[in-house]
Every structure is written in C-alpha cells, then in structure tokens.
Design an enzyme around this catalytic site. Structure first.
Site, PDB file in Angstrom:
ATOM      1  N   LYS A 159      -3.434   0.431 -24.713  1.00  0.00           N
ATOM      2  CA  LYS A 159      -3.894   0.304 -26.104  1.00  0.00           C
ATOM      3  C   LYS A 159      -2.666   0.381 -27.019  1.00  0.00           C
ATOM      4  CE  LYS A 159      -8.564   1.934 -25.047  1.00  0.00           C
ATOM      5  NZ  LYS A 159      -8.620   2.715 -23.796  1.00  0.00           N
ATOM      6  N   TYR A 206       0.846  -1.198   0.000  1.00  0.00           N
ATOM      7  CA  TYR A 206       0.000   0.000   0.000  1.00  0.00           C
ATOM      8  C   TYR A 206       0.880   1.246   0.000  1.00  0.00           C
ATOM      9  CZ  TYR A 206      -5.012  -0.637   0.325  1.00  0.00           C
ATOM     10  OH  TYR A 206      -6.320  -0.848   0.026  1.00  0.00           O
ATOM     11  N   GLU A 232      -0.600   4.916  -0.360  1.00  0.00           N
ATOM     12  CA  GLU A 232      -1.417   6.113  -0.603  1.00  0.00           C
ATOM     13  C   GLU A 232      -0.554   7.365  -0.483  1.00  0.00           C
ATOM     14  OE1 GLU A 232      -4.930   6.191   1.831  1.00  0.00           O
ATOM     15  OE2 GLU A 232      -5.612   4.277   1.034  1.00  0.00           O
ATOM     16  N   ASP A 283      -8.184  13.407 -24.739  1.00  0.00           N
ATOM     17  CA  ASP A 283      -8.216  11.991 -24.366  1.00  0.00           C
ATOM     18  C   ASP A 283      -7.531  11.220 -25.488  1.00  0.00           C
ATOM     19  OD1 ASP A 283      -8.798   9.347 -23.868  1.00  0.00           O
ATOM     20  OD2 ASP A 283     -10.842   9.730 -23.173  1.00  0.00           O
ATOM     21  N   THR A 291      -5.192   6.002 -21.386  1.00  0.00           N
ATOM     22  CA  THR A 291      -4.952   4.674 -20.828  1.00  0.00           C
ATOM     23  C   THR A 291      -3.559   4.251 -21.278  1.00  0.00           C
ATOM     24  OG1 THR A 291      -6.038   3.715 -22.755  1.00  0.00           O
ATOM     25  CG2 THR A 291      -7.355   3.911 -20.749  1.00  0.00           C
ATOM     26  N   ARG A 331      -2.973  -2.610 -18.133  1.00  0.00           N
ATOM     27  CA  ARG A 331      -4.215  -1.834 -17.999  1.00  0.00           C
ATOM     28  C   ARG A 331      -4.025  -0.806 -16.904  1.00  0.00           C
ATOM     29  NH1 ARG A 331      -7.701  -4.694 -21.206  1.00  0.00           N
ATOM     30  NH2 ARG A 331      -9.257  -3.083 -20.939  1.00  0.00           N
TER      31      ARG A 331
END
Ligand code: DSN
Length: 454
Positions: free
Chosen positions: A267, A92, A94, A238, A264, A273
């Site tokens: 692609k 973790y 954060e 985008d 993203t 991902r």
C-alpha cells in the site's frame, strides 16, 4: 451504463478458439495496436501467450490512463517488478535463513536476511518476519501466536473502519475467537477510546487490534498501548494502510506501544503484494513459529526480494518527501471536496485516506464509484460509520492519494481532482454518460504529463 474508454476498446490479438471465451476477447476488436507500455517489457509472454499478454498490457494502459484513488493501491517501481518477476519464484525454502528444509539456499538466505535487516532498520524494531503471504495470514499468525480458540479479541468493527481479520463475523477470526468490537463516536467519527477501555476492562481480551482500512485520522498507538497493558492483552498494530507514512515520518510509529506490528507491503509502502510482522525479540519465536510452520509452507522468495527492494527505496530521503506529499495531497483534496459541499467522515484527514458520505448528494457509494470509474477516476464504494445502507450498497466512497502522489501530482492538482469527482458524481446522479466520457478524456490528457514508474 455504457463502458468504453479507449483503453477498453483496444484490439486484442485473437487466439484460436479462445476469442469468445476469454476475458481478453471481451476487450473487443480494435484496429489500432498501441505500442506496449508495460515495464519491464513482456516480449516472451507476448509471443507465447498473446491473450494473457494483451490483458497485462490492457491493465498497464488502464493504470496509465486512470486517476487511481483507491487508498490501498499504488504503483511499484520497475525494480520491484523485476525482483518479483525473477527466478526466485523457482525455489522452495521452508524454514528461516540458516534453518531450511531444502538445500540450495545460498542466494535465497541472504535475500531474506536482507529484507529482514532492512525492515528492522526502517521501522526500528528488534525482529521482523517477512514471510506472511499477505495481510490476512499475517494477522492470523498473531492470533495463533498469542490466543486460543474461544478467547476474546477486541478489534474495530469492519463497518466502522476496521478489517475483516480484526474479528469480523464472516472471517475465521470472528468465528474461532470471541470477537468484541469497538467503533467510532457518532458525533466526531473518531475512535472512541473510552469505549475501547471499557470493553477491554470488561471482556479481558487476549488480543487488541488497532488500525484498520477506513480510518482517516491518526491512530493513537500510545493510548491503545496503555489500555492493552492495563488488561494484560497483546496489542497488535495493523499498520497496513499507513506503513509507508510511518516509514517516511508522516505518521507516528507504534514502536514502543504495540507488542506486534502487522503490515502489508503493497500500500503506502509501495512494495509487492506481501506482508510483514514485526515485534520485540521477546515475541520473535512465537511469531516465527506461528507463520511457519503454524500457518504457511514455503515463503514466496520472489516476493521477499521485492519487499527488500521496496524497503531499500523507502529508506531513501526521497521516500520521506513522498510520504509527506501523500498526506499534503490528501489534505488538499479533502479541503477542495469540502468546499464543493462533500460530507467527509471526521471532516477531513490526517493521513492518505478520505471517506466521503454521499448521502447529501442523493446517490449511493456503489453507483457513484461505478460512474467515477467510467470517468477515469478509480475509487471503491465503502460503508461509513453507522451506515443505514448495506455493505454491498453503502453510502460512501473511499479515496486516497498514495498512487497519484507516486505519479507526481501535488496539492496544486487536487482542486481539479475534486472538480472531476464533483462532476462525475453529479453526472452519475443524472445519468449523464457523455459527461463521464468528457471527464475521462480530460483525466487521460492531464495524466499524460505524469508518467507511471518506468
Ligand atoms: N483490502 C484492503 C483495503 O483495500 O483496504 C484491506 O485488506
């Protein structure tokens, strides 16, 4: 339509009590156990959870034996798979590097810093945030950073080629904000910049989105930038579909025109991902706050590492060649499809994507895509601009060349791909399942010479 190519008929290791209930069992009993093809190998999973391992092996075989023409998909390198499958998933963290809410960050911090620095260098931007879980949360962070609920936002309508998160009605972005939508010209299929300017002047949006998911032509970032500046809107480019093309110099960059760049990473960029937001130093704080703590908790460090690997790969000379080959292949495939009488939205493509209107073939996009899948040609059904049919049963199919280019196919192969598509669409229209079987066998045989990464 009957399913059944050999990857579907593979034997699945039965597991007690699960056989009838699991998707693994649905693959059916097959005697010949193909050697595992997944890379990196998954021997531990195979011994501890054979049902799941069989599904993963099945998918690896499917990806090997299928001509993958979905424009938003690709094959990542084994190095990317290793990073995303690493122990970084156990941690973790954060916050941001140097400012975390958990101890034990001495390896995670430099992983994230490496990814950020590589993104900044590759796209020549001042600031990058590599934490968004995927494209939709990345776009939502732009709303959170620069708009208030109820503000007008201007984006491309989904059926015209936009994205859900550009203000489409079924998305939170279309209900929490006041969506205003632009489309494409009926005659050319291209973005109507006059309409964009008129809408922007009239509605005074806080945000303008450009880019989308079914745009076969170059996005004019400079024109969008001018419009955004004129009305005082924040322009979000985008670039999810075309990020790899931009990184490889095969599409103009939005840098210098857009206030925020959202993408993203899985692609054309050929990473895991995930997603990134990029912007000038002036917007860095607003973007970072919007991602964490605004929308998300702990970043997915294993994904961050995979993104760092992909960005390193995308900075190599070979990736420039790849990006240009993606476009060359799409243009060659478009030309070959046109020669066979297919009706292409805008008449062709400037990038990796082809949108085919099947109306003149007398078949909808959905049955055509299903038949093509049976024939080993994977695509997705898609609306075309001004589609008289519904989104769940539209007139078109969407094709793309990122994945087949990763496997090494070039322009010389595209006429054959067009022939297969033509035969599959004709077979779908006549219900000729044997023809689909024959195409699938031909596709598989031809692809055997073009191995997947690893
Ligand atoms: N689902 C992606 C695509 O296929 O284009 C966009 O989010």
């Amino acid at each position: 339509m009957r399913a059944g190519r050999d990857w579907r008929n593979r034997k699945v290791e039965p597991t007690t009590g699960e056989r009838s209930a699991t998707a693994a069992a649905r693959l059916g009993p097959v005697a010949d156990r193909s050697p595992p093809v997944h890379a990196p190998p998954i021997p531990h999973l195979t011994s501890t959870d054979p049902a799941l391992a069989a599904l993963i092996e099945g998918e690896a075989l499917r990806q090997r034996d299928t001509l993958r023409l979905i424009p938003s998909e690709n094959y990542v390198s084994v190095a990317v798979l290793e990073a995303t499958g690493s122990v970084l998933t156990n941690k973790y963290s954060e916050g941001y590097a140097g400012r975390r809410y958990y101890e034990g960050q001495r390896f995670v911090d430099p992983v994230e810093t490496l990814a950020v620095d590589r993104a900044r260098a590759l796209f020549t931007v001042e600031h990058a945030n590599v934490q968004p879980y995927s494209g939709s949360p990345a776009n939502l962070a732009a709303y959170l950073a620069f708009a208030q609920p109820g503000d007008a936002v201007l984006g491309m309508a989904l059926p015209m080629g936009g994205h859900l998160t550009h203000g489409w009605s079924v998305s939170a972005t279309g209900t929490w904000f006041r969506p205003v939508r632009y489309g494409v010209r009926r005659d050319s299929g291209r973005v109507d910049l006059d309409e964009v300017r008129d809408l922007a002047r009239r509605e005074r949006p806080k945000l303008i989105f450009c880019g989308g998911t079914a745009i076969p032509r170059t996005v004019d970032f400079a024109a969008f930038g001018e419009i955004a500046r004129e009305v005082g809107a924040v322009l979000v480019a985008d670039i999810a579909h075309i990020a790899g093309l931009i990184a490889g110099g095969a599409h103009p960059s939005p840098v210098g025109h857009a206030d925020v760049i959202s993408t993203t990473t899985h692609k054309t960029l050929r990473g895991p991902r995930g997603a990134m937001l990029m912007c000038s130093a002036a917007h860095a704080k607003a973007i970072d706050r919007a991602v964490f703590p605004g929308l998300q908790g702990g970043p997915h460090n294993h994904t961050t590492a995979g993104i760092a690997v992909a960005l390193h790969e995308a900075a190599q000379p070979a990736f420039r060649a790849y990006a240009h080959q993606v476009v060359a292949n799409a243009q060659a495939l478009a030309a070959a499809l046109r020669e066979r009488g297919f009706d292409l939205v805008t008449g062709g493509t400037d990038n990796h994507l082809i949108l085919v209107d099947l109306t003149n073939r007398g078949i909808g996009g959905k049955p055509a895509a299903r038949a093509m899948d049976t024939a080993g040609l994977e695509c997705n059904y898609n609306t075309v601009p001004y589609d008289p049919r519904t989104p769940f049963d539209p007139s078109g199919i969407r094709l793309g060349t990122p994945a087949v280019t990763t496997r090494g196919l070039t322009e010389e192969h595209m006429p054959q791909v067009a022939v297969w598509i033509d035969r599959a669409v004709s077979a779908a229209a006549t219900g000729d399942e044997a023809a689909l079987d024959r195409i699938a066998a031909e596709v598989r045989d031809r692809l055997a010479a073009y191995p997947v990464p690893g």
